[in-house]
Structures are given as C-alpha cells and as structure tokens.
Design an enzyme around this catalytic site. Sequence first.
Site, PDB file in Angstrom:
ATOM      1  CD  GLN A   1      -1.967 -14.100   8.397  1.00 11.60           C
ATOM      2  OE1 GLN A   1      -2.519 -14.542   7.393  1.00 11.60           O
ATOM      3  NE2 GLN A   1      -1.017 -13.173   8.345  1.00 11.60           N
TER       4      GLN A   1
ATOM      5  CB  CYS B   1       3.766 -12.782   6.562  1.00  8.22           C
ATOM      6  SG  CYS B   1       2.489 -13.498   7.611  1.00  8.22           S
ATOM      7  CG  LEU B   2      -1.188  -8.954   5.520  1.00  7.56           C
ATOM      8  CD1 LEU B   2      -2.685  -9.132   5.329  1.00  7.56           C
ATOM      9  CD2 LEU B   2      -0.765  -7.539   5.148  1.00  7.56           C
TER      10      LEU B   2
ATOM     11  CG  HIS C   1       2.611 -17.386   3.231  1.00 12.61           C
ATOM     12  ND1 HIS C   1       3.805 -16.694   3.362  1.00 12.61           N
ATOM     13  CD2 HIS C   1       1.784 -16.856   4.178  1.00 12.61           C
ATOM     14  CE1 HIS C   1       3.689 -15.811   4.345  1.00 12.61           C
ATOM     15  NE2 HIS C   1       2.474 -15.880   4.854  1.00 12.61           N
TER      16      HIS C   1
HETATM   17 NI    NI Z   1       1.318 -14.827   6.256  1.00  9.96          NI
END
Ligand code: NI
Length: 174
Positions: free
Chosen positions: A51, A96-97, A138
């Site tokens: 991410q 989720c970011l 996750h």
């Molecule tokens: Ni996430």
Amino acid sequence: MALLPILVAPDSALKTVSSPISQVDSIVQKQMQDMLETMYMAPGVGLAANQVNVLNRVLVMDCADHRAGEDKTPFCMANPDIIWESEEYSVWDEGCLSFPENFAEIERPARVRVQYIDENNQIQEAEFEGLSSHCVQHEMDHLNGIVFVDYLSRLKKSMIIRKVEKIKKGMDVL
Ligand code: NI
C-alpha cells in the site's frame, strides 16, 4: 521517521504478490517505523507494504481502541504466516486505506494464530480474534495481491471501485 504516500486503488502494486524478506535489518526496521507512523496518521488500524509501494512481505497493525483508553499495541510483522485458524467464522465491516470511505462486511476465520518475524528480527507467534483477526488476515491478503473487495459480488465490487475512482480524481486535482 517519515510519512509515506498511501496508494489508492486501482494500482498495480495492490495486485502484486510481495517477496519475502531475508531478515529484519535496519532498513526494514525504518520501513516498519515509517509504516506505523503513516498508519497512525491516516488514521488506520493496519497497513501492508504494497500500500506504500514497497513490494516486500511487511505489515503493521494496531487494533487497540484508543477512544476507550487502551494503550497502543503496535505489531510489526515480516513474512507473516497463518499457522492455525478457527473453524468458526466471523463477519466484520472492513475498510481499507486504499479504498477510502468504503466499507463492506467480510467473513473470515474468527481466530487465527500467526507466526512472523518482529522488528527485532525474532520469530514470534501471536493469536488474534475479533477486529485484530480480521485486520491481520486483511493485511496478509494485501501481501498476496488480494484486496477486500475481491470477496464481494461483481456488482458490489464495481460499485465500490467506481466510488473510489471518483474520490481519487478529486484527490488528484487538489
Ligand atoms: Ni487494506
């Protein structure tokens, strides 16, 4: 420490299977610290390396309820591996970011036991339940190029992706 830009979907890094690390050295330690700081600032309860566009198997999380007065309980994990999971499942409204402002109910094993390498390059095991169980699963999915919307129906998934694309366009013009 430094704040890292968080990728918003769609992005090829979020679809990439990350590579294991050989050991937690000072470079990986700095990555873990930067990821923790970035996660707390976002704010979020978990963050996976892809991410922030780093393609190694590192994640950070802290599911303590700060509003309830709980102390910070950060976890920094390299090469996490699920070594046991419960037969019971639980449902949690996950966010989720990388999919800002979107949530969906996801079903996962209610409890998991995870083996990982910590920030001091030591092998550790920990058991998680509730939010922290969903969170660690996750984030481990992220390291395998899987995002939570992949569990949803095609219709629900495309609705969320369209909403996130709109938000992303708004972010780009800022
Ligand atoms: Ni996430």
